[in-house]
Design a protein around this motif. Sequence first.
Motif, PDB file in Angstrom:
ATOM      1  N   UNK A  32      46.888  22.313  60.701  1.00  0.00           N
ATOM      2  CA  UNK A  32      45.624  22.674  61.337  1.00  0.00           C
ATOM      3  C   UNK A  32      44.915  23.787  60.560  1.00  0.00           C
ATOM      4  N   UNK A  33      45.676  24.771  60.109  1.00  0.00           N
ATOM      5  CA  UNK A  33      45.106  25.857  59.319  1.00  0.00           C
ATOM      6  C   UNK A  33      44.510  25.331  58.023  1.00  0.00           C
ATOM      7  N   UNK A  34      45.228  24.452  57.367  1.00  0.00           N
ATOM      8  CA  UNK A  34      44.736  23.872  56.115  1.00  0.00           C
ATOM      9  C   UNK A  34      43.425  23.121  56.353  1.00  0.00           C
ATOM     10  N   UNK A  35      43.377  22.319  57.402  1.00  0.00           N
ATOM     11  CA  UNK A  35      42.163  21.564  57.722  1.00  0.00           C
ATOM     12  C   UNK A  35      41.013  22.508  58.044  1.00  0.00           C
ATOM     13  N   UNK A  36      41.265  23.530  58.850  1.00  0.00           N
ATOM     14  CA  UNK A  36      40.237  24.496  59.195  1.00  0.00           C
ATOM     15  C   UNK A  36      39.671  25.142  57.936  1.00  0.00           C
ATOM     16  N   UNK A  37      40.530  25.599  57.041  1.00  0.00           N
ATOM     17  CA  UNK A  37      40.063  26.267  55.826  1.00  0.00           C
ATOM     18  C   UNK A  37      39.284  25.323  54.925  1.00  0.00           C
ATOM     19  N   UNK A  38      39.766  24.100  54.800  1.00  0.00           N
ATOM     20  CA  UNK A  38      39.080  23.132  53.944  1.00  0.00           C
ATOM     21  C   UNK A  38      37.705  22.754  54.482  1.00  0.00           C
ATOM     22  N   UNK A  48      40.704  29.893  49.908  1.00  0.00           N
ATOM     23  CA  UNK A  48      41.472  28.641  49.895  1.00  0.00           C
ATOM     24  C   UNK A  48      42.696  28.772  49.016  1.00  0.00           C
ATOM     25  N   UNK A  49      42.544  29.425  47.871  1.00  0.00           N
ATOM     26  CA  UNK A  49      43.685  29.588  46.970  1.00  0.00           C
ATOM     27  C   UNK A  49      44.771  30.439  47.618  1.00  0.00           C
ATOM     28  N   UNK A  53      48.457  29.153  48.695  1.00  0.00           N
ATOM     29  CA  UNK A  53      49.676  29.837  48.253  1.00  0.00           C
ATOM     30  C   UNK A  53      50.541  30.205  49.457  1.00  0.00           C
ATOM     31  N   UNK A  54      49.892  30.641  50.538  1.00  0.00           N
ATOM     32  CA  UNK A  54      50.606  30.976  51.770  1.00  0.00           C
ATOM     33  C   UNK A  54      51.305  29.743  52.328  1.00  0.00           C
ATOM     34  N   UNK A  55      50.605  28.614  52.356  1.00  0.00           N
ATOM     35  CA  UNK A  55      51.184  27.380  52.880  1.00  0.00           C
ATOM     36  C   UNK A  55      52.318  26.884  51.994  1.00  0.00           C
ATOM     37  N   UNK A  56      52.137  26.986  50.672  1.00  0.00           N
ATOM     38  CA  UNK A  56      53.197  26.551  49.756  1.00  0.00           C
ATOM     39  C   UNK A  56      54.440  27.418  49.886  1.00  0.00           C
TER      40      UNK A  56
END
Length: 70
Positions: A32-38, A48-49, A53-56
Amino acid sequence: MSQLENAMGMTIAVFDKYAKTDGNRQTLSKAELKTLLEKELPNFLSVRERAAAFLRSGCEGCPQAQVLVH
């Protein structure tokens, strides 16, 4: 309402929009966080970077792999 109050209201509305997709309206999952940011911050590449990095990293420091905003 002041500009800041309006901005906070809009921020909360966007959080709610993406937090509800997995059934828990109080947290954002990694997806959800990834989608929100994108979708909501497409022009902020540095954000985004850092988020990527946080998600990875597996959300180090976030043991439940969720982001909680009060």
